[in-house]
Design an enzyme around this catalytic site. Sequence first.
Site, PDB file in Angstrom:
ATOM      1  N   ASP A 164      18.816  65.781 -86.095  1.00  0.00           N
ATOM      2  CA  ASP A 164      17.368  65.896 -85.854  1.00  0.00           C
ATOM      3  C   ASP A 164      16.949  67.312 -86.205  1.00  0.00           C
ATOM      4  OD1 ASP A 164      18.911  66.747 -83.579  1.00  0.00           O
ATOM      5  OD2 ASP A 164      17.058  66.931 -82.424  1.00  0.00           O
TER       6      ASP A 164
ATOM      7  N   GLU B 215      19.274  66.836 -80.291  1.00  0.00           N
ATOM      8  CA  GLU B 215      19.705  68.177 -79.857  1.00  0.00           C
ATOM      9  C   GLU B 215      18.515  69.097 -79.637  1.00  0.00           C
ATOM     10  OE1 GLU B 215      21.089  72.403 -80.320  1.00  0.00           O
ATOM     11  OE2 GLU B 215      19.565  71.336 -81.439  1.00  0.00           O
TER      12      GLU B 215
HETATM   13  C1  LIG Z   1      21.450  76.412 -81.804  1.00  0.00           C
HETATM   14  C2  LIG Z   1      20.701  75.216 -82.342  1.00  0.00           C
HETATM   15  N1  LIG Z   1      20.637  75.330 -83.746  1.00  0.00           N
HETATM   16  C3  LIG Z   1      19.313  75.167 -81.742  1.00  0.00           C
HETATM   17  O1  LIG Z   1      18.402  75.707 -82.337  1.00  0.00           O
HETATM   18  N2  LIG Z   1      19.165  74.544 -80.569  1.00  0.00           N
HETATM   19  C4  LIG Z   1      17.908  74.412 -79.854  1.00  0.00           C
HETATM   20  C5  LIG Z   1      18.184  73.574 -78.608  1.00  0.00           C
HETATM   21  C6  LIG Z   1      17.088  73.578 -77.597  1.00  0.00           C
HETATM   22  C7  LIG Z   1      16.935  74.425 -76.568  1.00  0.00           C
HETATM   23  N3  LIG Z   1      15.819  74.053 -75.914  1.00  0.00           N
HETATM   24  C8  LIG Z   1      15.340  73.016 -76.545  1.00  0.00           C
HETATM   25  N4  LIG Z   1      16.118  72.734 -77.561  1.00  0.00           N
HETATM   26  C9  LIG Z   1      17.382  75.772 -79.458  1.00  0.00           C
HETATM   27  O2  LIG Z   1      18.163  76.660 -79.118  1.00  0.00           O
HETATM   28  O3  LIG Z   1      16.137  75.949 -79.456  1.00  0.00           O
END
Ligand SMILES: C[C@H](N)C(=O)N[C@@H](Cc1c[nH]cn1)C(=O)O
Length: 456
Positions: free
Chosen positions: A84, A149
């Site tokens: 996603d 994710e």
């Molecule tokens: C590390 C990964 N690529 C990423 O960007 N994860 C998101 C996950 C997330 C956290 N809060 C909502 N979604 C992020 O770190 O923003």
Amino acid sequence: KEKGLKEWVAIKSDSGDHTKWGEVETMLNMAAERIKKMGGKVELADAGTHQLPSGETVLLPPVILAEFAKDPKKATLCIYGHVDVQPAKMEDGWATDPFNLTEIKGNLYGRGATDNKGPVLAWLHAVESYQATKKEIPVNIKLIIEGLEEVGSYGLFKLIKKRRDSFFADVDFIVISDNVWATTTPALTYGTRGSSYFFVEIEGPKLDLHSGVYGGSIQEPMADLIALLGSLLDHTGKIQVVGVSDDVTPLTEDERKLYDNISFDLEEMKNVVGVKHFLQDTKEEVLMARWRYPSLSIHGVEGAFSDPGSKTIIPRKVTGKFSIRQVPNMDPPDVERKVKEHLEQVFSTLNSPNRLKVTATVGAKPWVANLQDSQYVAGQKAVKDVFGVEPEFIREGSTIPIAQTFQEETGKSVMMLPISGHDDGEHSQNEKISRYNYIEGTKLFAAYFYELSLLH
Ligand SMILES: C[C@H](N)C(=O)N[C@@H](Cc1c[nH]cn1)C(=O)O
């Protein structure tokens, strides 16, 4: 023809809006088909349901659980990734169509190119490289690929618990490549921050109102919201919610030393992001602020007028969105309780007739690895094999919601092996992965399979 990164990027698998999860499923099906064609056994596992902040219960997209042929004499590696993406629109300021992978000067631009479709495909290419050269893959490979994710991996926590004694029973190592290097030097990541995401809804009149007719007689929802959002941070970036940072682990001298060898250039980083200065003065302070201390960011306001031009209304209902990145030993439920108390307390001082509703989602714990873990030895050797240099040991300020659960729930060793560049612009305009990182990253993964097999 195999569907490559261009076809994957063309699928608008933005998980942020649940009404578009059909595209997320399309993307998961495309990934599943590719794994099947490679000879993998694929299950599209039911991830259950989820209750949205509105109260509505929705069906979650499935999770790919896959495996290639198993040899009991070999170690088993489980690779986690996600397909996603964050939202992206041309109007946000992209130079090219975000869903049409475009190569410019050795960089492949497109939403998800680096976060995380490129790295997921690089893992598959690494498997394919063994298959194409008719070499036995030196470790057993399992895959867990999800489509939520970016919104907090709904359903995955329960699924891992459920499959702990089946899918995960024979797994020796879990590896994740969903991070960026800190500099131009390849890196191994040993920590990510956790996250709680907040929706602050203020509801006032029945309808949007003409500001000329009602302005001055109404306590405006937007004014309440701005007061609430403005109470969260001071101008130095310090979170103003009482007690929220109380459980941050103190910095030890050994940990501080880990920052000395990182070849991070403050001036270059200012240029990459386009700021005159950071909130901190030194390289070490900036990196610690990004990696090992909490932060609060205000992301947006739903319901407020945001189109070009002017419109003279008083919006009836507005929802502010912010999140808090968390570090050991902060605990998301405790943070969420303190934030709600803070907002209710500030709201009570406004003497407002409007209605306040605060909802928290994500609730992801921070993750820190044990650097003595043998996976890090294999990772270090693989980086040396492919790039001829020692990796930097880094943390990352963003969140892999499932990382800590993998470690706690399965008891397996977890490592992060990033291949994305420090300037790849995850979540931003003009996200990209360089051809160099994509290809050398694939080689790194193939070398990693080999180095890992030597540990067994
Ligand atoms: C590390 C990964 N690529 C990423 O960007 N994860 C998101 C996950 C997330 C956290 N809060 C909502 N979604 C992020 O770190 O923003």
